[in-house]
Design a protein around this motif. Structure first.
Motif, PDB file in Angstrom:
ATOM      1  N   LYS A 101      -6.731   9.197  -2.711  1.00 46.13           N
ATOM      2  CA  LYS A 101      -7.097   8.538  -3.968  1.00 46.13           C
ATOM      3  C   LYS A 101      -6.183   7.353  -4.260  1.00 46.13           C
ATOM      4  O   LYS A 101      -6.638   6.297  -4.699  1.00 46.13           O
ATOM      5  CB  LYS A 101      -7.046   9.553  -5.116  1.00 46.13           C
ATOM      6  CG  LYS A 101      -8.161  10.589  -5.050  1.00 46.13           C
ATOM      7  CD  LYS A 101      -8.004  11.644  -6.139  1.00 46.13           C
ATOM      8  CE  LYS A 101      -9.099  12.694  -6.019  1.00 46.13           C
ATOM      9  NZ  LYS A 101      -8.944  13.787  -7.001  1.00 46.13           N
ATOM     10  N   ARG A 102      -4.887   7.524  -4.004  1.00 40.33           N
ATOM     11  CA  ARG A 102      -3.942   6.411  -4.213  1.00 40.33           C
ATOM     12  C   ARG A 102      -4.249   5.244  -3.282  1.00 40.33           C
ATOM     13  O   ARG A 102      -4.248   4.077  -3.684  1.00 40.33           O
ATOM     14  CB  ARG A 102      -2.508   6.889  -3.987  1.00 40.33           C
ATOM     15  CG  ARG A 102      -1.956   7.819  -5.059  1.00 40.33           C
ATOM     16  CD  ARG A 102      -0.613   8.382  -4.626  1.00 40.33           C
ATOM     17  NE  ARG A 102       0.362   7.322  -4.343  1.00 40.33           N
ATOM     18  CZ  ARG A 102       1.372   7.449  -3.496  1.00 40.33           C
ATOM     19  NH1 ARG A 102       1.530   8.584  -2.812  1.00 40.33           N
ATOM     20  NH2 ARG A 102       2.202   6.459  -3.305  1.00 40.33           N
ATOM     21  N   LEU A 103      -4.550   5.575  -2.033  1.00 39.64           N
ATOM     22  CA  LEU A 103      -4.828   4.545  -1.033  1.00 39.64           C
ATOM     23  C   LEU A 103      -6.089   3.761  -1.388  1.00 39.64           C
ATOM     24  O   LEU A 103      -6.093   2.519  -1.379  1.00 39.64           O
ATOM     25  CB  LEU A 103      -4.982   5.204   0.342  1.00 39.64           C
ATOM     26  CG  LEU A 103      -5.198   4.261   1.528  1.00 39.64           C
ATOM     27  CD1 LEU A 103      -3.927   3.456   1.810  1.00 39.64           C
ATOM     28  CD2 LEU A 103      -5.609   5.062   2.769  1.00 39.64           C
ATOM     29  N   HIS A 104      -7.147   4.470  -1.722  1.00 38.14           N
ATOM     30  CA  HIS A 104      -8.413   3.798  -2.023  1.00 38.14           C
ATOM     31  C   HIS A 104      -8.338   3.025  -3.335  1.00 38.14           C
ATOM     32  O   HIS A 104      -8.937   1.943  -3.454  1.00 38.14           O
ATOM     33  CB  HIS A 104      -9.542   4.826  -2.066  1.00 38.14           C
ATOM     34  CG  HIS A 104      -9.991   5.262  -0.700  1.00 38.14           C
ATOM     35  ND1 HIS A 104     -11.241   4.984  -0.194  1.00 38.14           N
ATOM     36  CD2 HIS A 104      -9.342   5.939   0.286  1.00 38.14           C
ATOM     37  CE1 HIS A 104     -11.338   5.472   1.030  1.00 38.14           C
ATOM     38  NE2 HIS A 104     -10.199   6.060   1.334  1.00 38.14           N
ATOM     39  N   LYS A 105      -7.609   3.545  -4.302  1.00 45.04           N
ATOM     40  CA  LYS A 105      -7.438   2.816  -5.562  1.00 45.04           C
ATOM     41  C   LYS A 105      -6.667   1.531  -5.338  1.00 45.04           C
ATOM     42  O   LYS A 105      -6.987   0.483  -5.911  1.00 45.04           O
ATOM     43  CB  LYS A 105      -6.703   3.703  -6.576  1.00 45.04           C
ATOM     44  CG  LYS A 105      -6.520   3.031  -7.942  1.00 45.04           C
ATOM     45  CD  LYS A 105      -5.832   3.971  -8.920  1.00 45.04           C
ATOM     46  CE  LYS A 105      -5.657   3.289 -10.280  1.00 45.04           C
ATOM     47  NZ  LYS A 105      -4.975   4.195 -11.254  1.00 45.04           N
ATOM     48  N   SER A 161       0.835  -1.206   0.000  1.00 44.33           N
ATOM     49  CA  SER A 161       0.000   0.000   0.000  1.00 44.33           C
ATOM     50  C   SER A 161       0.868   1.254   0.000  1.00 44.33           C
ATOM     51  O   SER A 161       2.034   1.219   0.408  1.00 44.33           O
ATOM     52  CB  SER A 161      -0.918   0.005   1.221  1.00 44.33           C
ATOM     53  OG  SER A 161      -0.171   0.122   2.415  1.00 44.33           O
ATOM     54  N   PRO A 162       0.326   2.374  -0.472  1.00 43.63           N
ATOM     55  CA  PRO A 162       1.100   3.624  -0.456  1.00 43.63           C
ATOM     56  C   PRO A 162       1.596   3.935   0.949  1.00 43.63           C
ATOM     57  O   PRO A 162       0.827   3.872   1.901  1.00 43.63           O
ATOM     58  CB  PRO A 162       0.075   4.664  -0.933  1.00 43.63           C
ATOM     59  CG  PRO A 162      -0.926   3.891  -1.717  1.00 43.63           C
ATOM     60  CD  PRO A 162      -1.014   2.552  -1.049  1.00 43.63           C
ATOM     61  N   GLY A 216     -14.868   5.625  -2.398  1.00 43.71           N
ATOM     62  CA  GLY A 216     -14.609   6.981  -1.926  1.00 43.71           C
ATOM     63  C   GLY A 216     -13.147   7.308  -1.736  1.00 43.71           C
ATOM     64  O   GLY A 216     -12.290   6.453  -1.689  1.00 43.71           O
ATOM     65  N   SER A 217     -12.868   8.590  -1.653  1.00 48.31           N
ATOM     66  CA  SER A 217     -11.497   9.043  -1.368  1.00 48.31           C
ATOM     67  C   SER A 217     -11.517  10.389  -0.683  1.00 48.31           C
ATOM     68  O   SER A 217     -10.657  11.215  -0.855  1.00 48.31           O
ATOM     69  CB  SER A 217     -10.691   9.144  -2.669  1.00 48.31           C
ATOM     70  OG  SER A 217     -11.291  10.063  -3.559  1.00 48.31           O
ATOM     71  N   ARG A 218     -12.552  10.601   0.118  1.00 46.83           N
ATOM     72  CA  ARG A 218     -12.720  11.900   0.769  1.00 46.83           C
ATOM     73  C   ARG A 218     -11.619  12.142   1.796  1.00 46.83           C
ATOM     74  O   ARG A 218     -11.306  11.288   2.597  1.00 46.83           O
ATOM     75  CB  ARG A 218     -14.084  11.967   1.464  1.00 46.83           C
ATOM     76  CG  ARG A 218     -14.382  13.313   2.094  1.00 46.83           C
ATOM     77  CD  ARG A 218     -15.796  13.280   2.676  1.00 46.83           C
ATOM     78  NE  ARG A 218     -16.110  14.575   3.253  1.00 46.83           N
ATOM     79  CZ  ARG A 218     -17.286  14.867   3.767  1.00 46.83           C
ATOM     80  NH1 ARG A 218     -18.248  13.979   3.746  1.00 46.83           N
ATOM     81  NH2 ARG A 218     -17.511  16.053   4.283  1.00 46.83           N
TER      82      ARG A 218
END
Length: 259
Positions: A246-250, A231-232, A256-258
């Motif tokens: 966004k990187r983490l959720h992808k 993971s990032p 979501g990526s709020r």
């Protein structure tokens, strides 16, 4: 804005006409992961008394001054429902709080719809107690009260320290929680992996939680150790931003990526 929750414990609660008490815990809904109540110890003002404040009553926070300002008066709090000794937080008491203060139980969104795929743990643990423990209440003849307890209300203080298991092994323990100040929802667990991946901390979304064993004090995830290691990287000294979210959720495929 995301906020690590443990520094908020100990904040004073300031009504419009004076200090009410101190935050000693936060209670969240294990299905929606919404923070539902702040637990307040009224200290010397109302000695031996605890009460619950809904997040919607918070009108201002001062992180440097370490206090919350609430849209209440001391007389309102003194005349309102309080946590009874050796009794769990019941749904009846919550309804009394909503009615007495005029708070909206659906504030911030309906309880069951905050997080897509939100989990209801099949391993029901003991309820949050105002004082004492569930065992003490049952021994004292309070079995009926325990049955009336809100089955989904959980303590932040209790869950910190729980072990965290990926699908193929243990990765660490919950060191803290990250709270979204916009809607008072739990966005991430901060997991300390020191015994598995030295010196690293990772963020895990509640979306990754399969079950929580409240008696054995551990969390089961639906991700592998390898996926966590890939993971990032997260640096707690750097600000959490949209790009990292966004990187983490992808990476995990989380909704979501709020930030």
């Amino acid at each position: 804005m995301l906020q690590v929750i443990s520094p908020l414990k100990g904040f004073s609660i300031e009504a419009s006409d004076g200090r009410i008490g101190t935050v000693v815990d936060f209670l969240f809904d294990e299905v929606s992961w919404k923070l539902r109540w702040l637990v307040i110890d009224c200290g010397t003002w109302l000695r031996g008394r605890k009460t619950l404040i809904h997040p919607s009553a918070i009108s201002q926070e001062d992180l440097e001054g370490q206090h919350f300002v609430v849209a209440l008066t001391k007389a309102q709090v003194e005349g309102g429902p309080a946590l009874a000794e050796d009794q769990p937080v019941s749904q009846q008491m919550e309804n009394q709080l909503y009615t007495y203060y005029g708070w909206d139980p659906l504030w911030g969104g309906a309880n069951l719809s905050a997080i897509p795929g939100a989990m209801a743990s099949p391993l029901m643990g003991p309820p949050y107690m105002g004082f004492g423990s569930a065992d003490e209440t049952e021994a004292g003849g309070g079995a009926a009260a325990l049955r009336e307890a809100d089955p989904h209300l959980r303590s932040v203080v209790e869950v910190i320290g729980y072990r965290v298991h990926a699908v193929d092994g243990e990765i660490g323990h919950i060191e803290n929680l990250m709270l979204d100040g916009a809607d008072w929802s739990v966005r991430y667990f901060i997991v300390d992996t020191r015994n598995w991946w030295f010196g690293q901390r990772v963020l895990i979304s509640p979306s990754a939680v399969k079950t929580i064993d409240w008696f054995d004090r551990h969390v089961e995830l639906n991700v592998s150790c390898e996926l966590v290691k890939a993971s990032p990287p997260w640096d707690p000294l750097l600000a959490f931003n949209d790009e990292y979210a966004k990187r983490l959720h992808k990476h995990y495929g989380w909704p979501g990526s709020r930030a």
